[in-house]
Design an enzyme around this catalytic site. Structure first.
Site, PDB file in Angstrom:
ATOM      1  N   MET A 145      45.866 -76.663  53.930  1.00 13.84           N
ATOM      2  CA  MET A 145      47.229 -76.780  54.434  1.00 13.84           C
ATOM      3  C   MET A 145      47.372 -75.929  55.690  1.00 13.84           C
ATOM      4  O   MET A 145      47.160 -74.718  55.652  1.00 13.84           O
ATOM      5  CB  MET A 145      48.237 -76.314  53.380  1.00 13.84           C
ATOM      6  CG  MET A 145      48.345 -77.217  52.152  1.00 13.84           C
ATOM      7  SD  MET A 145      48.856 -78.906  52.523  1.00 13.84           S
ATOM      8  CE  MET A 145      50.473 -78.626  53.282  1.00 13.84           C
ATOM      9  N   HIS A 194      48.751 -86.319  47.004  1.00 11.59           N
ATOM     10  CA  HIS A 194      48.759 -84.848  47.083  1.00 11.59           C
ATOM     11  C   HIS A 194      49.859 -84.320  46.167  1.00 11.59           C
ATOM     12  O   HIS A 194      51.044 -84.453  46.475  1.00 11.59           O
ATOM     13  CB  HIS A 194      48.987 -84.455  48.548  1.00 11.59           C
ATOM     14  CG  HIS A 194      49.016 -82.988  48.792  1.00 11.59           C
ATOM     15  ND1 HIS A 194      49.414 -82.439  49.997  1.00 11.59           N
ATOM     16  CD2 HIS A 194      48.692 -81.917  48.003  1.00 11.59           C
ATOM     17  CE1 HIS A 194      49.335 -81.124  49.936  1.00 11.59           C
ATOM     18  NE2 HIS A 194      48.907 -80.779  48.736  1.00 11.59           N
ATOM     19  N   MET A 210      51.992 -81.602  44.971  1.00 12.53           N
ATOM     20  CA  MET A 210      52.546 -80.268  45.218  1.00 12.53           C
ATOM     21  C   MET A 210      53.544 -79.986  44.097  1.00 12.53           C
ATOM     22  O   MET A 210      54.758 -79.929  44.305  1.00 12.53           O
ATOM     23  CB  MET A 210      53.205 -80.223  46.599  1.00 12.53           C
ATOM     24  CG  MET A 210      52.202 -80.257  47.722  1.00 12.53           C
ATOM     25  SD  MET A 210      52.958 -80.376  49.360  1.00 12.53           S
ATOM     26  CE  MET A 210      53.026 -82.156  49.525  1.00 12.53           C
ATOM     27  N   GLY A 270      58.056 -81.631  56.078  1.00 10.02           N
ATOM     28  CA  GLY A 270      57.348 -82.175  57.225  1.00 10.02           C
ATOM     29  C   GLY A 270      57.877 -81.563  58.517  1.00 10.02           C
ATOM     30  O   GLY A 270      58.906 -80.894  58.549  1.00 10.02           O
ATOM     31  N   HIS A 305      48.547 -91.309  52.869  1.00  8.24           N
ATOM     32  CA  HIS A 305      48.753 -90.029  52.188  1.00  8.24           C
ATOM     33  C   HIS A 305      50.131 -90.020  51.534  1.00  8.24           C
ATOM     34  O   HIS A 305      51.140 -90.318  52.177  1.00  8.24           O
ATOM     35  CB  HIS A 305      48.634 -88.891  53.208  1.00  8.24           C
ATOM     36  CG  HIS A 305      48.558 -87.530  52.597  1.00  8.24           C
ATOM     37  ND1 HIS A 305      47.403 -87.018  52.048  1.00  8.24           N
ATOM     38  CD2 HIS A 305      49.501 -86.560  52.450  1.00  8.24           C
ATOM     39  CE1 HIS A 305      47.622 -85.792  51.601  1.00  8.24           C
ATOM     40  NE2 HIS A 305      48.890 -85.485  51.814  1.00  8.24           N
ATOM     41  N   ASP A 343      46.137 -80.879  56.598  1.00  7.84           N
ATOM     42  CA  ASP A 343      47.482 -81.430  56.478  1.00  7.84           C
ATOM     43  C   ASP A 343      48.490 -80.415  56.997  1.00  7.84           C
ATOM     44  O   ASP A 343      48.558 -79.294  56.503  1.00  7.84           O
ATOM     45  CB  ASP A 343      47.763 -81.749  55.001  1.00  7.84           C
ATOM     46  CG  ASP A 343      49.135 -82.360  54.760  1.00  7.84           C
ATOM     47  OD1 ASP A 343      49.885 -82.570  55.736  1.00  7.84           O
ATOM     48  OD2 ASP A 343      49.453 -82.622  53.590  1.00  7.84           O
ATOM     49  N   SER A 355      51.055 -89.839  56.558  1.00  2.75           N
ATOM     50  CA  SER A 355      51.843 -89.391  55.412  1.00  2.75           C
ATOM     51  C   SER A 355      53.159 -90.148  55.361  1.00  2.75           C
ATOM     52  O   SER A 355      53.965 -90.066  56.297  1.00  2.75           O
ATOM     53  CB  SER A 355      52.122 -87.897  55.510  1.00  2.75           C
ATOM     54  OG  SER A 355      53.114 -87.516  54.569  1.00  2.75           O
ATOM     55  N   ASP A 391      52.736 -87.675  49.501  1.00  2.00           N
ATOM     56  CA  ASP A 391      53.097 -86.295  49.160  1.00  2.00           C
ATOM     57  C   ASP A 391      54.062 -86.264  47.983  1.00  2.00           C
ATOM     58  O   ASP A 391      55.184 -86.765  48.079  1.00  2.00           O
ATOM     59  CB  ASP A 391      53.752 -85.610  50.363  1.00  2.00           C
ATOM     60  CG  ASP A 391      52.741 -85.252  51.435  1.00  2.00           C
ATOM     61  OD1 ASP A 391      51.748 -84.571  51.109  1.00  2.00           O
ATOM     62  OD2 ASP A 391      52.940 -85.652  52.597  1.00  2.00           O
ATOM     63  N   MET A 435      56.284 -83.924  45.587  1.00  4.62           N
ATOM     64  CA  MET A 435      56.881 -82.587  45.495  1.00  4.62           C
ATOM     65  C   MET A 435      57.909 -82.556  44.371  1.00  4.62           C
ATOM     66  O   MET A 435      58.681 -83.501  44.219  1.00  4.62           O
ATOM     67  CB  MET A 435      57.571 -82.224  46.818  1.00  4.62           C
ATOM     68  CG  MET A 435      56.690 -82.372  48.032  1.00  4.62           C
ATOM     69  SD  MET A 435      57.609 -81.960  49.525  1.00  4.62           S
ATOM     70  CE  MET A 435      56.488 -82.550  50.783  1.00  4.62           C
TER      71      MET A 435
END
Length: 218
Positions: free
Chosen positions: A132, A61, A63, A139, A28, A170, A5, A30, A32
């Site tokens: 999750m 991903h 979020m 993190g 990966h 994850d 990630s 992330d 957000m």
């Protein structure tokens, strides 16, 4: 499959950091928005930058709230698989179809407090299911072993129905937790600090893959 990630990477050296894990299966990413989760990360621009740096599979991903509004932006940015949270949409199957129609893979994710059972009947619409094992948003959190029950339920359903759906995990994945996750039935493992905070990220990827492979065969 090991998916470092980049949330844990040094952004001042992002290109070097991504190239340092060229032996990883996936990268990966992330995303957000500061609303669906309490943290803010980055968006399509950084995703596109990573896509230019590497030819590796980009595991994106989301979020974020209203993920259906962002499909085109992340497809254009180079996502190979787009993962959204079931908690953020009223039509997870419709959104999966929309993503697949763009020619990329569709995945869904569940927060620790969300049961997996209501979604087991819908797995044929997805290429990936992401469990999750921490609360999404930050993190470096500790692994929640009780979430492996969801992995086991997914594994049983996928095997019984002979579905082509990857189980990914994850959160808190490290050399101390990856074996339990592999034994429970995971196929792909997102690791942040356990890769990018090590002196040799490439060696960390190799170690994690070996541990997962041994546990799976065991």
């Amino acid at each position: 499959m090991i998916a470092p990630s980049i949330l844990a990477a040094d952004f001042a050296r992002l290109g070097d950091q991504v190239r340092a894990v060229d032996n990883a299966d996936w990268i990966h990413v992330d995303i957000m928005d500061g609303h669906f989760v309490p943290n803010l990360s980055f968006g399509p621009d950084i995703t596109a930058t990573v896509d230019k740096i590497t030819g590796q599979h980009l595991d994106v991903h989301l979020m974020i709230e209203n993920p259906e509004d962002w499909v085109d932006a992340y497809v254009d940015a180079g996502a190979d698989c787009l993962i959204f949270h079931v908690e953020a949409t009223d039509d997870h199957i419709g959104l999966a179809k929309k993503i697949r129609q763009k020619g990329i893979k569709a995945g869904f994710s569940v927060k620790p407090g969300t049961p997996i059972e209501p979604y087991l009947a819908d797995l044929e619409h997805f290429d990936l299911a992401l469990v999750m094992s921490v609360e999404p948003g930050f993190g470096g959190q500790s692994f929640m072993p009780d979430q492996l029950d969801k992995v086991r339920a997914l594994r049983q359903t996928i095997d019984e129905k002979n579905l082509d759906c990857v189980i990914e995990i994850d959160g808190g994945i490290s050399e101390h937790t990856i074996e339990k996750s592999a034994e429970a039935g995971c196929d792909a493992f997102v690791a942040g600090s356990a890769v990018f905070k090590k002196a040799d990220p490439r060696a960390a990827v190799t170690q994690l893959r070996e541990l997962a492979t041994q546990a799976t065969h065991h």
